[in-house]
Design a protein around this motif. Structure first.
Motif, PDB file in Angstrom:
ATOM      1  N   ARG A 220       6.480  12.432  -2.593  1.00 27.73           N
ATOM      2  CA  ARG A 220       6.588  13.716  -3.294  1.00 27.73           C
ATOM      3  C   ARG A 220       6.084  13.658  -4.735  1.00 27.73           C
ATOM      4  N   GLN A 221       6.079  12.466  -5.348  1.00 25.54           N
ATOM      5  CA  GLN A 221       5.686  12.347  -6.764  1.00 25.54           C
ATOM      6  C   GLN A 221       4.666  11.214  -6.969  1.00 25.54           C
ATOM      7  N   PRO A 222       3.583  11.200  -6.196  1.00 23.61           N
ATOM      8  CA  PRO A 222       2.643  10.069  -6.281  1.00 23.61           C
ATOM      9  C   PRO A 222       1.997   9.915  -7.659  1.00 23.61           C
ATOM     10  N   ARG A 223       1.704  11.015  -8.352  1.00 27.95           N
ATOM     11  CA  ARG A 223       1.087  10.917  -9.675  1.00 27.95           C
ATOM     12  C   ARG A 223       2.017  10.231 -10.668  1.00 27.95           C
ATOM     13  N   SER A 224       3.279  10.563 -10.603  1.00 28.38           N
ATOM     14  CA  SER A 224       4.255   9.934 -11.498  1.00 28.38           C
ATOM     15  C   SER A 224       4.380   8.447 -11.209  1.00 28.38           C
ATOM     16  N   VAL A 225       4.309   8.083  -9.929  1.00 34.38           N
ATOM     17  CA  VAL A 225       4.359   6.662  -9.568  1.00 34.38           C
ATOM     18  C   VAL A 225       3.142   5.936 -10.138  1.00 34.38           C
ATOM     19  N   ARG A 226       1.959   6.518  -9.959  1.00 32.90           N
ATOM     20  CA  ARG A 226       0.721   5.852 -10.385  1.00 32.90           C
ATOM     21  C   ARG A 226       0.671   5.629 -11.885  1.00 32.90           C
ATOM     22  N   ARG A 227       1.299   6.523 -12.648  1.00 33.00           N
ATOM     23  CA  ARG A 227       1.304   6.367 -14.106  1.00 33.00           C
ATOM     24  C   ARG A 227       2.170   5.188 -14.545  1.00 33.00           C
ATOM     25  N   ARG A 228       3.011   4.697 -13.660  1.00 32.61           N
ATOM     26  CA  ARG A 228       3.988   3.680 -14.049  1.00 32.61           C
ATOM     27  C   ARG A 228       3.785   2.335 -13.358  1.00 32.61           C
ATOM     28  N   ILE A 229       2.700   2.201 -12.614  1.00 32.51           N
ATOM     29  CA  ILE A 229       2.481   0.942 -11.893  1.00 32.51           C
ATOM     30  C   ILE A 229       1.107   0.360 -12.235  1.00 32.51           C
ATOM     31  N   GLY A 230       0.998  -0.947 -11.995  1.00 30.68           N
ATOM     32  CA  GLY A 230      -0.286  -1.631 -12.021  1.00 30.68           C
ATOM     33  C   GLY A 230      -0.435  -2.371 -10.709  1.00 30.68           C
ATOM     34  N   LEU A 231      -1.665  -2.504 -10.226  1.00 29.74           N
ATOM     35  CA  LEU A 231      -1.916  -3.178  -8.947  1.00 29.74           C
ATOM     36  C   LEU A 231      -3.059  -4.170  -9.126  1.00 29.74           C
TER      37      LEU A 231
ATOM     38  N   VAL B 148      10.982   5.867  -0.060  1.00 22.62           N
ATOM     39  CA  VAL B 148      10.416   4.837  -0.936  1.00 22.62           C
ATOM     40  C   VAL B 148      10.323   5.397  -2.346  1.00 22.62           C
ATOM     41  N   GLU B 149      11.008   4.749  -3.281  1.00 21.71           N
ATOM     42  CA  GLU B 149      10.943   5.121  -4.682  1.00 21.71           C
ATOM     43  C   GLU B 149      10.468   3.937  -5.510  1.00 21.71           C
ATOM     44  N   VAL B 150       9.573   4.178  -6.445  1.00 22.47           N
ATOM     45  CA  VAL B 150       9.079   3.158  -7.360  1.00 22.47           C
ATOM     46  C   VAL B 150       9.239   3.687  -8.773  1.00 22.47           C
ATOM     47  N   ALA B 151       9.890   2.901  -9.627  1.00 23.95           N
ATOM     48  CA  ALA B 151      10.169   3.302 -11.012  1.00 23.95           C
ATOM     49  C   ALA B 151      10.900   4.646 -11.062  1.00 23.95           C
ATOM     50  N   GLY B 152      11.709   4.922 -10.035  1.00 28.94           N
ATOM     51  CA  GLY B 152      12.522   6.132 -10.015  1.00 28.94           C
ATOM     52  C   GLY B 152      11.851   7.357  -9.441  1.00 28.94           C
ATOM     53  N   PHE B 153      10.630   7.209  -8.907  1.00 31.57           N
ATOM     54  CA  PHE B 153       9.889   8.360  -8.376  1.00 31.57           C
ATOM     55  C   PHE B 153       9.541   8.141  -6.903  1.00 31.57           C
ATOM     56  N   ASP B 154       9.601   9.223  -6.140  1.00 35.36           N
ATOM     57  CA  ASP B 154       9.311   9.176  -4.713  1.00 35.36           C
ATOM     58  C   ASP B 154       7.799   9.074  -4.495  1.00 35.36           C
ATOM     59  N   VAL B 155       7.365   8.081  -3.689  1.00 33.51           N
ATOM     60  CA  VAL B 155       5.928   7.848  -3.520  1.00 33.51           C
ATOM     61  C   VAL B 155       5.244   8.969  -2.746  1.00 33.51           C
TER      62      VAL B 155
ATOM     63  N   ARG C 112       0.825  -1.212   0.000  1.00 32.82           N
ATOM     64  CA  ARG C 112       0.000   0.000   0.000  1.00 32.82           C
ATOM     65  C   ARG C 112       0.860   1.263   0.000  1.00 32.82           C
ATOM     66  N   VAL C 113       1.987   1.215   0.688  1.00 37.43           N
ATOM     67  CA  VAL C 113       2.899   2.364   0.666  1.00 37.43           C
ATOM     68  C   VAL C 113       3.514   2.518  -0.721  1.00 37.43           C
ATOM     69  N   MET C 114       3.981   1.407  -1.295  1.00 39.74           N
ATOM     70  CA  MET C 114       4.655   1.479  -2.598  1.00 39.74           C
ATOM     71  C   MET C 114       3.712   1.879  -3.722  1.00 39.74           C
ATOM     72  N   THR C 115       2.412   1.627  -3.541  1.00 33.80           N
ATOM     73  CA  THR C 115       1.440   1.993  -4.579  1.00 33.80           C
ATOM     74  C   THR C 115       0.732   3.310  -4.271  1.00 33.80           C
ATOM     75  N   THR C 116       1.248   4.070  -3.323  1.00 26.94           N
ATOM     76  CA  THR C 116       0.780   5.422  -2.949  1.00 26.94           C
ATOM     77  C   THR C 116      -0.580   5.420  -2.263  1.00 26.94           C
ATOM     78  N   LEU C 117      -1.069   4.282  -1.813  1.00 29.92           N
ATOM     79  CA  LEU C 117      -2.364   4.228  -1.131  1.00 29.92           C
ATOM     80  C   LEU C 117      -2.246   4.573   0.352  1.00 29.92           C
ATOM     81  N   THR C 118      -1.044   4.461   0.899  1.00 30.90           N
ATOM     82  CA  THR C 118      -0.786   4.773   2.305  1.00 30.90           C
ATOM     83  C   THR C 118       0.510   5.562   2.404  1.00 30.90           C
ATOM     84  N   ARG C 119       0.513   6.610   3.198  1.00 30.48           N
ATOM     85  CA  ARG C 119       1.712   7.423   3.361  1.00 30.48           C
ATOM     86  C   ARG C 119       2.625   6.804   4.410  1.00 30.48           C
ATOM     87  N   PRO C 120       3.923   6.756   4.128  1.00 34.25           N
ATOM     88  CA  PRO C 120       4.862   6.237   5.128  1.00 34.25           C
ATOM     89  C   PRO C 120       5.082   7.251   6.243  1.00 34.25           C
TER      90      PRO C 120
END
Length: 315
Positions: A64-75, A55-62, A42-50
């Motif tokens: 500070r940059q949650p929108r960028s993370v969401r564009r690059r992940i599937g859940l 925490v970075e996913v696909a090079g983006f901070d979950v 949930r933290v890595m997919t931006t659903l819960t704040r740490p």
């Protein structure tokens, strides 16, 4: 991910968790119920704040940059997200439209995904008529509409029969072969053994161990030679003979109507022949002999202390 902390009230659910996943690989996150697996996802997919750490996913901070993370992940969650009344293609077109693809692009993407997960030819057949494995593959396809760089699978084969489970495994392997990075949580240790390049074991909110499946099994003793002695009265003698031949500590263990002798294997090469020859020279008959690898299930139980014995392994 470095030093991840997550609290709920006074309870620390994740306590300085470090996790690193290589691109184009499968990472399995294991642990007993309450270990923190779902919270980490949930933290890595931006659903819960740490509450701490980075925490970075696909090079983006979950954070500070949650929108960028969401564009690059599937859940893909534990429960199906597809509509039972619609067909497979109709479902995928719907998901694509929700992701703002135009009608033509949505249709093209739906056809690509159906081929990718092996569901071409299902036509307008309602999803309610699908097998569990087919439905789960469609779920995975729905999570791939935007071709995510990272796909999160939360216990993807729960409730499936062995055939359905294999279907999902094949779909995951195909995704990884195409360059997708997969983070998998599962209760099936065999699943992690089949799919994962790297395994993290969480226990009480901390990383108890990490490594490849082979490294984790090696950490608790690796393979072992098991012999069933024909005469139970000679079991301890057989253990002593095997111990001298293999230069390791062998133990006698009752099994059925005979007696099993367990010999830990440090080096596979030559140990089987050496032990069998030594027993033959001692006149000890053996009903069965097998060189058996330690399973990830056994490693997991030892690492988490669920078999009443905890093993320390590199974390």
């Amino acid at each position: 991910m470095a030093g991840l902390i997550k609290r709920y009230g006074e309870r620390v659910v994740l306590d300085r968790v470090d996790l690193q996943v290589s691109g184009g690989s499968v990472c399995a996150l294991l642990g007993p119920n309450g270990a923190g697996k779902t919270t980490a996802v949930r933290v890595m997919t931006t659903l819960t704040r740490p509450d701490g750490g980075r925490v970075e996913v696909a090079g983006f901070d979950v954070t500070r940059q949650p929108r960028s993370v969401r564009r690059r992940i599937g859940l893909i969650g534990q429960h199906p997200a597809v509509d039972d009344v619609l067909g497979a293609r109709e479902n995928l077109v719907l998901f694509a439209r929700l992701h703002h693809l135009d009608r033509r692009s949505a249709g093209v993407r739906a056809d690509e995904l159906l081929e990718q997960v092996g569901l071409t030819g299902t036509g307008t057949q309602p999803v309610r008529t699908f097998s569990g494995g087919m439905r789960r593959r469609l779920d995975i396809a729905a999570g791939l509409v935007l071709a995510p760089a990272v796909l999160f699978l939360d216990e993807p084969t729960t409730g499936l029969d062995p055939a359905g489970r294999r279907d999902v495994w094949d779909a995951v392997r195909a995704l990884v072969a195409g360059g997708t990075t997969v983070l998998l949580t599962t209760q099936y240790l065999e699943e992690a053994e089949q799919l994962a390049d790297d395994v993290y074991v969480l226990d009480d909110g901390r990383v108890a161990a990490r490594g490849t499946p082979r490294e984790l099994t090696a950490a608790i003793g690796g393979d072992r030679l098991e012999l069933v002695v024909a005469d139970p009265r000679r079991a301890q003698e057989a253990a002593d003979v095997a111990q001298r031949a293999a230069v390791v500590r062998a133990v006698a263990d009752p099994v059925g109507t005979g007696e099993r002798v367990v010999v830990p294997v440090v080096r596979r090469r030559g140990v089987l022949g050496a032990v069998v020859r030594a027993l033959d020279e001692a006149g000890i008959a053996v009903d069965d002999v097998v060189l058996r690898p330690t399973t990830l299930d056994e490693a997991y139980l030892r690492i988490t202390g669920r078999d009443d014995e905890r093993t320390e392994v590199p974390a």
